[in-house]
Design a protein around this motif. Structure first.
Motif, short mmCIF file in Angstrom:
data_model
loop_
_atom_site.label_atom_id
_atom_site.label_comp_id
_atom_site.label_asym_id
_atom_site.label_seq_id
_atom_site.Cartn_x
_atom_site.Cartn_y
_atom_site.Cartn_z
N ASN A 59 3.36 -6.36 -4.15
CA ASN A 59 3.01 -4.94 -4.27
C ASN A 59 3.19 -4.26 -2.90
OD1 ASN A 59 2.08 -2.52 -5.20
ND2 ASN A 59 -0.02 -3.20 -5.61
N ILE A 99 9.68 7.72 -1.49
CA ILE A 99 10.39 6.43 -1.40
C ILE A 99 11.87 6.67 -1.10
CG2 ILE A 99 11.06 4.36 -2.68
CD1 ILE A 99 8.35 4.49 -4.01
N THR A 116 13.76 -0.63 -0.52
CA THR A 116 13.26 0.73 -0.32
C THR A 116 11.95 0.70 0.46
OG1 THR A 116 12.11 0.53 -2.42
CG2 THR A 116 14.25 1.63 -2.46
N PRO A 141 -2.49 0.39 2.51
CA PRO A 141 -2.87 0.57 1.11
C PRO A 141 -4.33 1.01 1.07
CG PRO A 141 -3.09 -1.73 1.69
CD PRO A 141 -2.63 -1.01 2.94
N SER A 142 -4.85 1.30 -0.10
CA SER A 142 -6.25 1.69 -0.20
C SER A 142 -7.14 0.55 0.32
CB SER A 142 -6.59 2.02 -1.65
OG SER A 142 -6.14 0.97 -2.49
N ARG A 194 3.80 7.57 -9.39
CA ARG A 194 2.33 7.63 -9.46
C ARG A 194 1.92 9.09 -9.28
NH1 ARG A 194 -1.18 4.35 -5.13
NH2 ARG A 194 -0.53 6.02 -3.73
N SER A 228 7.35 0.85 -9.88
CA SER A 228 6.35 0.78 -8.81
C SER A 228 5.47 -0.42 -9.11
CB SER A 228 5.53 2.05 -8.79
OG SER A 228 4.50 1.93 -7.84
N GLY A 230 2.79 -1.63 -8.14
CA GLY A 230 1.34 -1.42 -8.23
C GLY A 230 0.90 -0.97 -9.61
P1 AMP Z 1 -1.73 1.86 -2.40
O1 AMP Z 1 -1.24 1.48 -1.06
O2 AMP Z 1 -2.89 1.12 -2.90
O3 AMP Z 1 -1.87 3.34 -2.46
O4 AMP Z 1 -0.50 1.49 -3.29
C1 AMP Z 1 0.80 1.90 -2.95
C2 AMP Z 1 1.55 2.24 -4.21
O5 AMP Z 1 2.88 2.62 -3.87
C3 AMP Z 1 1.65 1.03 -5.13
O6 AMP Z 1 1.54 1.48 -6.47
C4 AMP Z 1 3.03 0.52 -4.82
O7 AMP Z 1 3.56 -0.23 -5.88
C5 AMP Z 1 3.81 1.79 -4.53
N1 AMP Z 1 4.95 1.55 -3.65
C6 AMP Z 1 4.94 1.33 -2.32
N2 AMP Z 1 6.18 1.09 -1.85
C7 AMP Z 1 7.01 1.18 -2.91
C8 AMP Z 1 8.43 1.02 -3.08
N3 AMP Z 1 9.23 0.74 -2.06
N4 AMP Z 1 8.92 1.18 -4.33
C9 AMP Z 1 8.12 1.46 -5.38
N5 AMP Z 1 6.77 1.62 -5.28
C10 AMP Z 1 6.22 1.48 -4.07
#
Ligand code: AMP
Ligand code: MG
Length: 344
Positions: A59, A99, A116, A141-142, A194, A228, A230
């Motif tokens: 993630n 992104i 990416t 991240p959070s 998101r 994504s 996450g």
């Molecule tokens: P959070 O840091 O908890 O806000 O989570 C970051 C969110 O951004 C997650 O849902 C990740 O999957 C998404 N994310 C971060 N980098 C990418 C990327 N390169 N491509 C797609 N989704 C991303």
């Protein structure tokens, strides 16, 4: 490990910057939620974020900058798409993550092996000052344990991560209360991965048609790949089971009251509590999605403080504007369990 509790004063910001520069972890306030920050250019430091949160390594993380020029300066992307410039002019600094194709300085830990990278310029002054004090962009991240609701104040961070990270910088309550909107510009049309404080409608006014990714409002079918990563995880969950109820005011209240005495609580709109015969936590005014966004994670954490509650029946906002972000988080908290007494 002893987790330092820092205030937003000048010395504390410098201290946070020092900890980050030498590879440590600091939870910082932003306008969305608290972020668990590490030097985004240091793969070893970033790996510690995953360990502290118990976050799956597949993630990827968002890279936070303190100026648009940081993108070039730190070689974060291989190319800045024209639409990124337009979005940045309109929405940065602010709760929008973009992104783009990743640059040579991004370690695999940040992008989770994808080609990416996600970049955001937060508007919170303390976040900007910490990034500048660290002298590098910050992957963040959070700042919650993976799976639990994102933290919107320093106490939430401490309750999840005390003893697991170097420091928490207390900057009070977060303004938005939900994580940033994430848009990808590596697909055509661009995709909303998101929803958050910047709405799909606002983005379309700037760059034209975008596609709402399937995973935003629906459960992925088994085997389906998430654009994504996450978005495929169950998320934001209190220990009690959350069930979304799509219903009129009256039907919602009757449905919940019929189940009183069964370890039930309500996550409802202002005013509902007068008619409810169970413990009620309010999300705000029925039509004020901004207020609901601000309250949601705090309320989900409060559910865990209630004794003997097995099920929380939550009201379900319409997925328009910021309501889309509230809906997206609630439906994950509910593990996609929705009872439709009327059409949404
Ligand atoms: P959070 O840091 O908890 O806000 O989570 C970051 C969110 O951004 C997650 O849902 C990740 O999957 C998404 N994310 C971060 N980098 C990418 C990327 N390169 N491509 C797609 N989704 C991303
Ligand atoms: Mg998160």
């Amino acid at each position: 490990m002893n987790t330092l509790l820092l205030s937003g004063g000048k010395d504390d910001i410098l201290k946070a910057g020092e900890i980050l520069a030498r590879g440590g972890l600091v939870a910082i306030p932003t306008e969305t939620v608290y972020g668990l920050a590490a030097n985004a250019l240091d793969g070893n430091a970033v790996r510690r974020i995953f360990e502290a949160k118990g976050r799956p390594m597949d993630n990827p993380l968002i890279v936070h900058i303190a100026d648009f020029s940081d993108i070039k300066r730190f070689k974060l992307v291989s190319e800045i798409p024209e639409k990124a410039v337009k979005l940045a002019e309109k929405f940065w600094s602010g709760p929008l993550t973009i992104i783009m194709p990743k640059g040579e300085s991004i370690p695999d830990e940040v992008s989770a092996g994808l080609d990416t990278v996600a970049v955001r310029f937060p508007s919170h002054k303390t976040a900007q000052e910490v990034i500048k004090a660290a002298g590098v962009p910050l992957a963040a991240p959070s700042a919650n344990l993976s799976g639990s609701p994102s933290p919107t104040c320093a106490e939430h961070v401490m309750s999840d991560l005390n003893g697991r990270i170097d420091a928490v910088l207390d900057g009070g309550e977060c303004k938005v209360g939900l994580e940033s909107t994430v848009i990808t510009l590596v697909t055509e049309p661009p995709g909303l991965l998101r929803p958050g404080g910047v709405t799909a409608e606002e983005i379309e006014e700037v760059i034209g048609k975008i596609e709402i990714d399937d995973a935003v409002l629906h459960q992925l079918k088994s085997g389906e790949k998430a654009a994504s990563p996450g978005m495929k995880y169950k998320h934001y969950s209190p220990k009690a089971e959350v069930v979304l109820i799509v219903a009129s005011d009256e039907d919602y209240i009757n449905y919940v009251n019929e189940r009183k005495g069964e370890g039930v609580a309500a996550l409802c709109y202002d005013g509902d509590e007068k008619s409810l015969e169970v413990k009620a936590l309010t999300l705000g005014e029925k039509n004020d999605y901004g207020e609901q966004a601000h309250e949601l994670f705090k309320r989900l954490r409060e559910v865990d403080e209630l004794d003997g509650i097995k099920t929380v029946y939550a009201r379900c906002p319409r997925p328009d504007g910021v309501g889309m972000a509230v809906y997206n988080r609630l439906i994950r908290a509910a593990g996609f369990e929705v009872i439709e007494l009327e059409k949404l």
